[in-house]
Design a protein around this motif. Structure first.
Motif, PDB file in Angstrom:
ATOM      1  N   THR A 296      44.722  15.319  -1.221  1.00 64.95           N
ATOM      2  CA  THR A 296      44.340  16.567  -2.291  1.00 64.95           C
ATOM      3  C   THR A 296      42.899  17.300  -1.617  1.00 64.95           C
ATOM      4  N   VAL A 297      42.239  16.605  -1.267  1.00 64.27           N
ATOM      5  CA  VAL A 297      40.889  16.860  -0.826  1.00 64.27           C
ATOM      6  C   VAL A 297      41.314  17.492   0.932  1.00 64.27           C
ATOM      7  N   LEU A 298      41.908  16.849   1.562  1.00 67.36           N
ATOM      8  CA  LEU A 298      42.010  17.569   2.924  1.00 67.36           C
ATOM      9  C   LEU A 298      43.018  18.959   2.660  1.00 67.36           C
ATOM     10  N   ALA A 299      43.894  18.989   1.814  1.00 68.03           N
ATOM     11  CA  ALA A 299      44.439  20.522   1.564  1.00 68.03           C
ATOM     12  C   ALA A 299      43.812  21.358   1.220  1.00 68.03           C
ATOM     13  N   ASP A 300      42.680  21.046   0.148  1.00 65.48           N
ATOM     14  CA  ASP A 300      41.922  21.891  -0.219  1.00 65.48           C
ATOM     15  C   ASP A 300      41.018  22.512   0.789  1.00 65.48           C
ATOM     16  N   TYR A 301      40.384  21.599   1.750  1.00 64.77           N
ATOM     17  CA  TYR A 301      39.472  21.857   2.668  1.00 64.77           C
ATOM     18  C   TYR A 301      40.119  22.680   3.703  1.00 64.77           C
ATOM     19  N   PHE A 302      41.310  22.235   4.249  1.00 67.19           N
ATOM     20  CA  PHE A 302      42.276  22.845   5.432  1.00 67.19           C
ATOM     21  C   PHE A 302      42.532  24.323   4.868  1.00 67.19           C
TER      22      PHE A 302
ATOM     23  N   HIS B 289      48.301  33.689   5.146  1.00 64.18           N
ATOM     24  CA  HIS B 289      49.001  32.776   6.139  1.00 64.18           C
ATOM     25  C   HIS B 289      50.079  32.053   5.576  1.00 64.18           C
ATOM     26  N   SER B 290      51.084  31.897   6.226  1.00 68.25           N
ATOM     27  CA  SER B 290      52.257  30.783   5.891  1.00 68.25           C
ATOM     28  C   SER B 290      51.574  29.340   6.138  1.00 68.25           C
ATOM     29  N   HIS B 291      52.186  28.376   5.606  1.00 65.32           N
ATOM     30  CA  HIS B 291      51.815  26.947   5.857  1.00 65.32           C
ATOM     31  C   HIS B 291      51.803  26.811   7.184  1.00 65.32           C
ATOM     32  N   GLY B 292      52.575  27.111   8.213  1.00 63.93           N
ATOM     33  CA  GLY B 292      52.511  26.738   9.750  1.00 63.93           C
ATOM     34  C   GLY B 292      51.694  27.585  10.294  1.00 63.93           C
ATOM     35  N   THR B 293      51.366  28.815   9.994  1.00 66.13           N
ATOM     36  CA  THR B 293      50.329  29.538  10.575  1.00 66.13           C
ATOM     37  C   THR B 293      48.888  29.152  10.198  1.00 66.13           C
ATOM     38  N   GLN B 294      48.899  28.631   9.049  1.00 64.34           N
ATOM     39  CA  GLN B 294      47.396  28.201   8.647  1.00 64.34           C
ATOM     40  C   GLN B 294      47.345  26.766   9.268  1.00 64.34           C
ATOM     41  N   TYR B 295      48.402  26.053   9.485  1.00 65.73           N
ATOM     42  CA  TYR B 295      47.953  24.832  10.188  1.00 65.73           C
ATOM     43  C   TYR B 295      47.533  25.176  11.550  1.00 65.73           C
ATOM     44  N   THR B 296      48.172  26.144  12.244  1.00 70.13           N
ATOM     45  CA  THR B 296      47.715  26.346  13.649  1.00 70.13           C
ATOM     46  C   THR B 296      46.424  26.985  13.719  1.00 70.13           C
ATOM     47  N   PHE B 297      45.872  27.832  12.509  1.00 65.27           N
ATOM     48  CA  PHE B 297      44.743  28.559  12.541  1.00 65.27           C
ATOM     49  C   PHE B 297      43.746  27.199  12.468  1.00 65.27           C
TER      50      PHE B 297
ATOM     51  N   PHE C 144      49.856  16.433   7.908  1.00 68.77           N
ATOM     52  CA  PHE C 144      50.395  17.628   7.593  1.00 68.77           C
ATOM     53  C   PHE C 144      51.413  17.780   8.916  1.00 68.77           C
ATOM     54  N   ASP C 145      52.447  18.629   8.491  1.00 68.86           N
ATOM     55  CA  ASP C 145      53.340  19.017   9.610  1.00 68.86           C
ATOM     56  C   ASP C 145      53.574  20.509   9.456  1.00 68.86           C
ATOM     57  N   PRO C 146      53.269  21.228  10.491  1.00 69.79           N
ATOM     58  CA  PRO C 146      53.391  22.525  10.562  1.00 69.79           C
ATOM     59  C   PRO C 146      54.879  23.331  10.412  1.00 69.79           C
ATOM     60  N   GLU C 147      55.803  22.483  10.516  1.00 69.33           N
ATOM     61  CA  GLU C 147      57.180  22.748  10.222  1.00 69.33           C
ATOM     62  C   GLU C 147      57.750  22.414   8.963  1.00 69.33           C
ATOM     63  N   ARG C 148      57.117  21.641   8.142  1.00 67.26           N
ATOM     64  CA  ARG C 148      57.625  21.091   6.875  1.00 67.26           C
ATOM     65  C   ARG C 148      56.667  21.320   5.768  1.00 67.26           C
ATOM     66  N   GLU C 149      56.685  22.102   4.981  1.00 69.76           N
ATOM     67  CA  GLU C 149      55.855  22.216   3.733  1.00 69.76           C
ATOM     68  C   GLU C 149      56.169  21.512   2.595  1.00 69.76           C
ATOM     69  N   GLU C 150      55.028  20.753   2.215  1.00 70.13           N
ATOM     70  CA  GLU C 150      55.313  20.157   0.855  1.00 70.13           C
ATOM     71  C   GLU C 150      54.570  21.007  -0.158  1.00 70.13           C
ATOM     72  N   LYS C 151      55.113  21.394  -1.383  1.00 74.79           N
ATOM     73  CA  LYS C 151      54.888  22.233  -2.380  1.00 74.79           C
ATOM     74  C   LYS C 151      53.433  21.945  -2.913  1.00 74.79           C
ATOM     75  N   GLN C 152      53.169  20.592  -3.271  1.00 76.18           N
ATOM     76  CA  GLN C 152      51.893  20.044  -3.622  1.00 76.18           C
ATOM     77  C   GLN C 152      50.577  20.356  -2.898  1.00 76.18           C
TER      78      GLN C 152
ATOM     79  N   SER D  61      51.771  24.805  -8.314  1.00 74.37           N
ATOM     80  CA  SER D  61      51.715  23.419  -8.306  1.00 74.37           C
ATOM     81  C   SER D  61      50.899  23.019  -9.610  1.00 74.37           C
ATOM     82  N   SER D  62      51.500  22.095 -10.410  1.00 75.65           N
ATOM     83  CA  SER D  62      50.827  21.731 -11.678  1.00 75.65           C
ATOM     84  C   SER D  62      49.384  21.010 -11.423  1.00 75.65           C
TER      85      SER D  62
END
Length: 574
Positions: A517-523, A373-381, A325-333, A350-351
């Protein structure tokens, strides 16, 4: 990709830079139990298993005097049960020698039972000779001698026939062994340790102690104080000790792949040879017995193995976060963005989410994310939370000792309150708070960016009533992260099966997409502030992660977990 100080390399938590200070670690590591101590531990576990102490004591009542009476009755009942079990165990002579030895170490005395100790139970050689010297009554005296020796060999009356205060040393040794065993093996005594600590906590109350007439408390036997008493601190500074206590993992720390069996066995044999060299060197000096040298070395080895096994899954999850994951680049899915609301969270952006419902929340439910949280804020959190957990896992032995001191403090009493989760003992935890505040401060300084969320440490309040609840919450981290990391590491091997690979491809697109999918859901939902006492505070981060595990069965990838051999997060309670 901008990363905030990669934990996998170049930080104090990396193995290359975080060498263990064995002399400092030894201050907090308990000494391994001896064979005789394990007999007494078995007596304690059987006693606690049948005792209903907390059921009778921790009840709502306005009559304070009656509670003191219930406490005294409960403590004496436990003392009587343990005395009976110790006498019936057939190990009373060994246990008596153990207590005598413990008293000699702590006070320099060699007596037991307040008098001649075992010397009063065992017949001296001079007495045997005197009884057999008289020829006229030699046969009669021989029968008398045999009877006395049989009585001394199984002195069932030595403990069972006396008052509890006369067996105070037995109880002190037994309860100390139980506390020490729990720190050494946190997975043990999961249903009885709380009962033990609450009983000792009540016994430390000045009013109860005065009525009881004796103390049940004894300081835990730790490695460094033990070596100081034996005048053998040189062992901690021997360069060979570092090799003897090293942690040997069967997986490569960078890639997570399994190492060859021959390589692992060669390292184990080398470690055993160095350990034997230390035993031969220091066992011959006379300060320590070979058995004690071995116990000291193995105690430190166990401690480092425990720390590494707990830190590894946290570090691995941190590496997964940084690599995928990149805090500055958000992938929609695979976005980590959160939108908290009182009606729960439902994403149709997301479908994949709309098709499988990864959030596992029902629309209109009172559950759901409490954070926005935004994507970048949640990454930092998430990054900051995992970094803090790494530090906590590395200092668990110190936190265990501080929790033990806070619970058994004679200056800080507890109050029985309904915290919303039943009646709990609410007590201040100054020692644990001091250590946690220090670890939090270090993490904030290393973060290199502003702290996301609250920095409140809940201790001695509704959320974390006392040090026992605190230590229990943080021992859960490896329990729920280890199965998750194992699934992710075994996924390539799992998908080597054509049938599993076909299932994964059909439902998730590819093994890599299943992993993301698993990582995004947990994080995302493992750090969304959900749970009864969730939120962005230090304790709430852990609560929401544990809350995420309870919803795993509702996730679309749950069947993939089951195919990997997953059985649960909580482990065995016995």
């Amino acid at each position: 990709m901008r990363l905030m100080g990669k934990a996998s390399a170049g930080t104090p938590d990396s193995k290359a830079q975080d060498e263990y200070n064995l002399a400092d670690l030894a201050k907090w590591v308990p000494l391994r139990l001896s064979a005789t101590e394990r007999h007494l531990l078995e007596v304690l576990e059987q006693t606690l298993h049948v005792s209903e102490y907390t059921d009778h004591v921790d009840i709502a009542t306005r009559r304070g005097g009656m509670k003191t009476r219930r406490i005294l009755d409960g403590i004496l009942e436990v003392c009587h049960i343990s005395t009976g079990l110790a006498s019936a165990s057939g190990q009373e002579r060994k246990l008596a020698s153990l207590c005598e030895g413990e008293q000699a170490v702590s006070t320099g005395a060699t007596s037991f039972e307040g008098g001649g100790g075992m010397q009063q139970l065992l017949l001296s050689k001079k007495k045997k000779k005197r009884l057999l010297k008289n020829g006229k009554s030699k046969k009669k005296n021989k029968k008398k001698l045999v009877a006395q020796e049989q009585q001394s060999a199984a002195p069932s009356g030595a403990w069972a026939s006396r008052e509890p205060e006369d067996n105070a040393l037995l109880f002190q040794t037994m309860f100390e062994i139980g506390r020490r065993n729990k720190v050494l093996n946190p997975a043990s005594m999961r249903t009885t340790y709380g009962k033990l600590m609450y009983l000792l906590q009540d016994a430390q109350n000045p009013t109860v102690a005065k009525s009881l007439g004796f103390s049940l408390h004894k300081d835990m036997v730790l490695v460094k104080p033990f070596l100081e008493d034996q005048n053998c601190l040189d062992l901690l500074h021997d360069p060979r000790l570092e090799c003897a206590v090293q942690f040997i993992d069967d997986r490569d720390p960078e890639t997570g792949t399994k190492l060859p069996r021959d390589h692992v066995q060669a390292m184990v044999k080398g470690k055993q040879r160095v350990t034997q060299d230390l035993v031969d060197t220091y066992g011959k000096e006379g300060k320590l017995s070979p058995e004690d040298v071995h116990r000291v070395v193995e105690s430190l080895a166990d401690a480092i193995a425990y720390i590494e096994s707990n830190v590894r899954p946290v570090q691995q999850m941190l590496k997964y976060l940084e690599d995928n994951f990149d805090p500055e680049r958000e992938e929609k899915q695979f976005s980590l963005a959160l939108s908290g609301s009182s009606r729960g969270y439902y994403s149709n952006g997301s479908s994949l989410y709309s098709k499988y419902g990864l959030s596992a929340y029902n629309v209109g439910s009172s559950e759901g994310p409490k954070l926005s949280h935004s994507h970048g804020t949640q990454y930092t959190f998430v990054w900051q939370s995992l970094r803090l957990w790494c530090k906590v896992m590395r200092h668990m032995h110190r936190l265990w000792c501080c929790a033990d001191d806070d619970l058994l403090s004679t200056t800080s009493s507890y109050h029985l309150y309904n915290t919303g989760q039943g009646l709990n003992r609410v007590q201040n935890c100054p020692r644990v708070r001091k250590v946690m505040s220090s670890l939090l401060s270090q993490t904030q300084q290393e973060a290199g960016t502003s702290w996301v969320g609250l920095s409140v440490i809940h201790l001695g309040d509704r959320d974390v009533p006392n040090a026992l609840i605190f230590i229990d919450k943080y021992t859960q981290i490896p329990r729920f992260l280890n199965p998750l990391v194992k699934f992710l590491q075994d996924l390539p091997e799992l998908c080597a099966d054509e049938r599993v690979s076909s299932y994964v491809t059909e439902h998730f697109g590819s093994p890599d997409k299943l992993k993301l999918t698993v990582l995004a859901d947990y994080f995302k939902h493992g750090f969304d502030g959900s749970g009864d006492d969730g939120g962005s505070c230090i304790d709430g981060r852990l609560t929401s992660s544990w809350n995420w595990t309870s919803r795993l069965a509702k996730k679309p990838y749950y069947h993939a977990f089951m195919l990997s051999g997953f059985q649960g997060f909580d482990g065995d309670f016995r």
